[in-house]
Design a protein around this motif. Structure first.
Motif, short mmCIF file in Angstrom:
data_model
loop_
_atom_site.label_atom_id
_atom_site.label_comp_id
_atom_site.label_asym_id
_atom_site.label_seq_id
_atom_site.Cartn_x
_atom_site.Cartn_y
_atom_site.Cartn_z
N ASP A 15 43.84 -10.44 74.74
CA ASP A 15 43.33 -11.11 75.96
C ASP A 15 44.37 -11.06 77.07
O ASP A 15 44.04 -10.82 78.24
CB ASP A 15 42.96 -12.56 75.65
N TYR A 16 45.61 -11.31 76.70
CA TYR A 16 46.69 -11.30 77.70
C TYR A 16 46.85 -9.91 78.31
O TYR A 16 46.97 -9.76 79.53
CB TYR A 16 48.00 -11.75 77.05
N LEU A 17 46.84 -8.91 77.47
CA LEU A 17 47.08 -7.54 77.93
C LEU A 17 45.88 -6.94 78.66
O LEU A 17 46.04 -5.97 79.41
CB LEU A 17 47.46 -6.64 76.75
N SER A 18 44.70 -7.51 78.44
CA SER A 18 43.50 -6.96 79.07
C SER A 18 43.24 -7.53 80.47
O SER A 18 42.34 -7.06 81.17
CB SER A 18 42.26 -7.21 78.19
N ALA A 19 44.01 -8.55 80.86
CA ALA A 19 43.87 -9.08 82.23
C ALA A 19 44.20 -7.97 83.22
O ALA A 19 45.19 -7.26 83.06
CB ALA A 19 44.80 -10.27 82.42
N SER A 20 43.37 -7.81 84.23
CA SER A 20 43.52 -6.68 85.16
C SER A 20 44.91 -6.61 85.80
O SER A 20 45.49 -5.53 85.95
CB SER A 20 42.44 -6.75 86.25
N SER A 21 45.44 -7.78 86.17
CA SER A 21 46.77 -7.79 86.80
C SER A 21 47.85 -7.33 85.83
O SER A 21 48.80 -6.64 86.23
CB SER A 21 47.09 -9.19 87.32
N PHE A 74 58.49 -12.66 79.38
CA PHE A 74 58.29 -13.27 78.07
C PHE A 74 57.78 -14.71 78.13
O PHE A 74 56.84 -15.06 77.39
CB PHE A 74 59.59 -13.20 77.25
N PRO A 75 58.36 -15.60 78.98
CA PRO A 75 57.86 -16.98 79.02
C PRO A 75 56.38 -17.08 79.39
O PRO A 75 55.65 -17.91 78.83
CB PRO A 75 58.75 -17.65 80.07
N ASN A 76 55.94 -16.25 80.32
CA ASN A 76 54.53 -16.23 80.72
C ASN A 76 53.65 -15.86 79.53
O ASN A 76 52.61 -16.49 79.28
CB ASN A 76 54.35 -15.22 81.86
N PHE A 77 54.06 -14.86 78.78
CA PHE A 77 53.32 -14.40 77.61
C PHE A 77 53.23 -15.50 76.55
O PHE A 77 52.14 -15.80 76.04
CB PHE A 77 54.00 -13.16 77.03
N PHE A 78 54.36 -16.11 76.22
CA PHE A 78 54.36 -17.14 75.19
C PHE A 78 53.54 -18.36 75.62
O PHE A 78 52.88 -19.00 74.80
CB PHE A 78 55.79 -17.56 74.85
N LEU A 101 59.26 -23.95 73.55
CA LEU A 101 58.40 -24.25 74.68
C LEU A 101 58.53 -23.23 75.82
O LEU A 101 59.60 -22.67 76.06
CB LEU A 101 58.72 -25.63 75.24
N SER A 102 57.43 -23.00 76.50
CA SER A 102 57.42 -22.24 77.75
C SER A 102 56.45 -22.94 78.69
O SER A 102 55.40 -23.42 78.27
CB SER A 102 56.98 -20.79 77.50
N PHE A 103 56.83 -23.00 79.98
CA PHE A 103 56.01 -23.77 80.92
C PHE A 103 56.24 -23.26 82.34
O PHE A 103 57.21 -22.54 82.62
CB PHE A 103 56.36 -25.26 80.84
N GLU A 104 55.35 -23.65 83.24
CA GLU A 104 55.46 -23.27 84.63
C GLU A 104 56.22 -24.36 85.38
O GLU A 104 55.82 -25.53 85.33
CB GLU A 104 54.08 -23.06 85.23
N ASN A 105 57.28 -24.00 86.09
CA ASN A 105 58.07 -25.01 86.79
C ASN A 105 57.50 -25.29 88.18
O ASN A 105 56.47 -24.74 88.57
CB ASN A 105 59.54 -24.59 86.87
N SER A 106 58.19 -26.14 88.93
CA SER A 106 57.69 -26.57 90.24
C SER A 106 57.64 -25.44 91.25
O SER A 106 56.97 -25.54 92.27
CB SER A 106 58.58 -27.70 90.79
#
Length: 294
Positions: free
Chosen positions: A11-17, A99-103, A120-125
Motif C-alpha cells: 500500500d505504501y509503495l503503490s501511492a502515486s507520489s 524511513f520514519p515516514n514508512f514506519f 516510535l515514528s511521528f510527524e513533528n510540528s
C-alpha cells in the motif's frame, strides 16, 4: 516474532507520489554507481559492481524483493567495494527523510524483535516525520549494500535489539505472508500456586516463553520478560476481580468486546494490534491463560 504480511508495504509503495519519488531516487542511485571509478578495484570487485548495475537496470532499489536480489547478486566481496556502493545511496539522508515516514505508515510502535520497547515514528510540528527507533536491515547492509534502502529489508527496532542482532541472521520475517513454523507464546510456568487466591505467592510467578531457543537467547527475552512479573501479578488479580457481571455492565455503555478486553487487560489484545503497544503479546497470552479474556 510476529509477521504482519506485506500488504501494508505494498500500500505504501503503490501511492502515486511514492511511485514517482522512489523511481526517481533509484535512477539517481544507478547513475551514481555507474560513475564509480574502477581504477583501484580488483576484478572481483568490478564484477560485483557491474552485476548490481546490470541487475537494477530495470528494477528499483527501494521496492526490490531482498530474497530475489540476494539469489542473483550474493554477498559483497570486500569492505572496500561495499563502502563505495553504500556511499552512493546517500543512506543517511534516506534514513532521516524516508524511513520514519514508512514506519509511521505501517503503524508499528514497538520493537519487532523483543516487543518490549517502543519504536516510535511521528510527524513533528514542522510536518516532518521523526523516528525514535532504529532501522534494522534484516539482511545486513554490510553484506548486501544494494539492499540498504529496500523497504522489505527494513525493520523498526529498539537500539538494544539492533545491537544484539548485528549482522547475524535470525529466523523471523516481518513482512512474510506465511504462518511462522513456531508461534510465539507466553504462559505462566506453573499456575497451581495461584488457585487459592488467599495463599497467592507472587514471588513464585515465572513467565515461560515458547519460541525458537536461539532467538530467545539472541535477544535476551527470558531476561527481559523476567523483569515484567509485576504486570503478570496484576493480571492474576484482575482474573479474580473482573467477572462476567463486570463485563456485562460495561456493555451497557455500548462498549464492544475488543475494547472491553483492552480495558481489562490494559493493553491491545487483537492480533492485528500486536505492535501498537509494548508487551501486548505477553499480556494477551497471559490474560488468556488465566481466562481473563477468551
Amino acid at each position: 516474532m510476529i509477521p504482519i504480511g506485506n500488504s501494508k508495504v505494498k500500500d505504501y509503495l503503490s501511492a502515486s507520489s511514492n511511485i514517482k519519488r522512489f523511481k526517481s531516487l533509484s535512477m539517481k542511485i544507478l547513475h551514481r554507481l555507474k560513475l564509480i571509478s574502477k581504477e583501484d578495484l580488483i576484478q572481483e570487485e568490478i564484477d560485483f559492481l557491474e552485476s548490481i548495475i546490470e541487475y537494477f537496470a530495470d528494477k528499483n532499489f527501494f521496492t526490490i524483493n531482498p530474497k530475489e536480489a540476494i539469489e542473483t547478486l550474493k554477498i559483497t566481496p570486500s569492505k572496500k567495494v561495499k563502502d563505495l556502493i553504500y556511499n552512493e545511496f546517500n543512506y543517511e539522508a534516506r534514513r532521516r527523510d524516508t524511513f520514519p515516514n514508512f514506519f509511521n505508515f505501517l503503524g508499528i510502535k514497538t520493537c519487532v524483535y523483543c516487543h518490549a520497547q517502543f519504536a516510535l515514528s511521528f510527524e513533528n510540528s514542522e510536518g516532518k516525520f521523526v523516528g525514535l527507533l532504529q532501522a534494522d536491515h534484516y539482511n545486513s547492509k554490510d553484506k548486501y549494500p544494494y539492499l540498504s534502502v529496500a523497504f522489505y529489508n527494513l525493520y523498526p527496532v529498539c537500539g538494544n535489539c539492533n545491537l544484539n542482532k548485528s549482522n547475524i541472521d535470525v529466523e523471523f520475517e516481518l513482512y512474510s505472508n506465511k504462518a511462522p513454523a513456531i508461534n510465539l507464546q507466553f504462559k505462566i510456568e506453573d499456575k497451581s500456586f495461584i488457585k487459592n487466591f488467599l495463599e497467592f505467592d507472587k514471588s513464585k510467578l515465572k513467565i515461560e516463553i515458547q519460541y525458537n531457543e536461539d532467538y530467545i537467547n539472541k535477544f535476551y527475552l527470558n531476561e527481559i520478560y523476567k523483569t515484567q512479573t509485576d504486570i503478570v501479578e496484576e493480571l492474576v488479580y484482575k482474573s479474580k476481580v473482573y467477572n462476567t457481571t463486570y463485563r456485562e455492565n460495561l456493555k451497557k455503555f455500548d462498549i464492544d468486546d475488543p475494547t472491553i478486553d483492552r480495558f481489562i487487560v490494559g493493553n491491545y489484545t487483537l492480533k492485528d494490534d500486536v505492535y501498537k503497544r509494548p508487551l501486548s503479546k505477553m499480556m494477551t497470552d497471559i490474560a488468556t491463560d488465566l481466562d481473563l479474556i477468551k
